[in-house]
Design a protein around this motif. Structure first.
Motif, mmCIF file in Angstrom:
data_model
loop_
_atom_site.group_PDB
_atom_site.id
_atom_site.type_symbol
_atom_site.label_atom_id
_atom_site.label_comp_id
_atom_site.label_asym_id
_atom_site.label_seq_id
_atom_site.Cartn_x
_atom_site.Cartn_y
_atom_site.Cartn_z
ATOM 1 N N GLN A 269 2.601 12.273 3.614
ATOM 2 C CA GLN A 269 2.391 13.042 4.843
ATOM 3 C C GLN A 269 3.716 13.209 5.568
ATOM 4 N N ARG B 178 -0.499 0.626 9.227
ATOM 5 C CA ARG B 178 -1.074 -0.008 8.028
ATOM 6 C C ARG B 178 -0.020 -0.182 6.944
ATOM 7 N N TRP C 275 0.853 -1.203 0.000
ATOM 8 C CA TRP C 275 0.000 0.000 0.000
ATOM 9 C C TRP C 275 0.879 1.240 0.000
ATOM 10 N N THR D 229 1.721 12.559 10.528
ATOM 11 C CA THR D 229 1.330 11.180 10.250
ATOM 12 C C THR D 229 0.742 10.505 11.476
ATOM 13 N N GLU D 230 -0.445 9.936 11.315
ATOM 14 C CA GLU D 230 -1.065 9.163 12.394
ATOM 15 C C GLU D 230 -0.368 7.808 12.491
ATOM 16 N N GLN E 283 -1.838 5.056 10.422
ATOM 17 C CA GLN E 283 -1.449 4.976 9.008
ATOM 18 C C GLN E 283 -0.084 4.313 8.871
ATOM 19 N N PRO F 181 0.540 5.086 0.709
ATOM 20 C CA PRO F 181 -0.380 6.084 1.275
ATOM 21 C C PRO F 181 -0.130 7.452 0.665
#
Length: 250
Positions: free
Chosen positions: A101, A113, A96, A106-107, A110, A98
């Motif tokens: 960011q 993931r 993935w 950045t969270e 995320q 994303p």
């Protein structure tokens, strides 16, 4: 030079679209028996049906697994073993990308993931498919990485870090399993035109990067088929543990 892969069993993860789909179709066209692995079996079956329309392509199989789910991957490996009794190559493509960011924005969810999709997924699939290769005398593992794993810019810490980890994983697997016939390669393309990429990259960035690539265009998933077929063939037996750049970092 022998790059014939006819009859070889090749597992391609993340094969429902983009690079994975192109590799599944392209390797099948070269005569490989392809196991199309995706998160959803129905989407994998669509690609299997496309392979059935390719002249001379052997019958393919559809597999379902979230590559970060070890139990699901183990079950998928058992399906391939039941169908063909061997694995000659694993293409670790699932992952993935994303939206960009910066670190302070950045969270952690995320980041988690990205690491699960790109790093844990490669780790788990290698853990469960490599033993089938070893039992058959060896094989090739291609880790689809990225040029960003070597040189990343602002906003790419999570994705670039995950692909750097994939490069290291590829080299460590080489060191651990080379004496059992496993050859590894981390394949690092530059920006490649896929549905996932197109959703998150601006037109300005596409134009800027395209101007610096050969022919003034982005890479296409099909550009990788020839190199992956070569790596899966006997001509590439002495290539292992390295990262190969398809296009350099920008």
């Amino acid at each position: 030079m022998n790059i014939d892969i006819a009859g070889k069993v090749v597992v391609v993860t993340g094969a429902a679209q983009g690079i994975g789909r192109a590799l599944a179709l392209g390797l099948a066209a070269e005569g490989a028996r392809v196991a199309v692995l995706a998160r959803d079996r129905g989407r994998a079956q669509v690609v299997v049906d496309e392979i059935a329309e390719v002249d001379g392509a052997p019958e393919a199989v559809a597999l379902e697994a979230d590559v970060s789910d070890e139990a699901a991957v183990e079950a998928a490996a058992a399906e391939v073993d039941a169908a063909w009794g061997r694995v000659d190559a694993l293409i670790n493509n699932a992952g993935w990308m994303p939206p960009g960011q910066r670190v302070l924005e950045t969270e952690v969810a995320q980041l988690d993931r990205v690491l699960k999709s790109n790093v844990v997924g490669c780790f788990v699939t290698t853990k469960h498919f490599a033993p089938l290769m070893i039992r058959g005398g060896g094989g090739r593992i291609v880790f689809v990485s990225s040029a960003i794993g070597t040189q990343a810019g602002p906003g790419a810490a999570a994705y670039g870090g995950s692909k750097a980890a994939v490069n290291i994983l590829s080299n460590v697997v080489h060191q651990e399993l080379a004496d059992q016939g496993i050859r590894t390669t981390a394949l690092a393309p530059g920006l490649t035109y896929t549905p996932g990429m197109r959703e998150i990259v601006s037109e300005e960035h596409l134009a800027r990067v395209s101007a610096r690539y050969p022919g003034g265009r982005l890479g296409e998933p099909e550009d990788l088929v020839g190199l992956v077929a070569f790596l899966c063939g006997s001509a590439a037996e002495h290539i292992s543990g390295s990262t190969l750049f398809v296009r350099p970092p920008i």
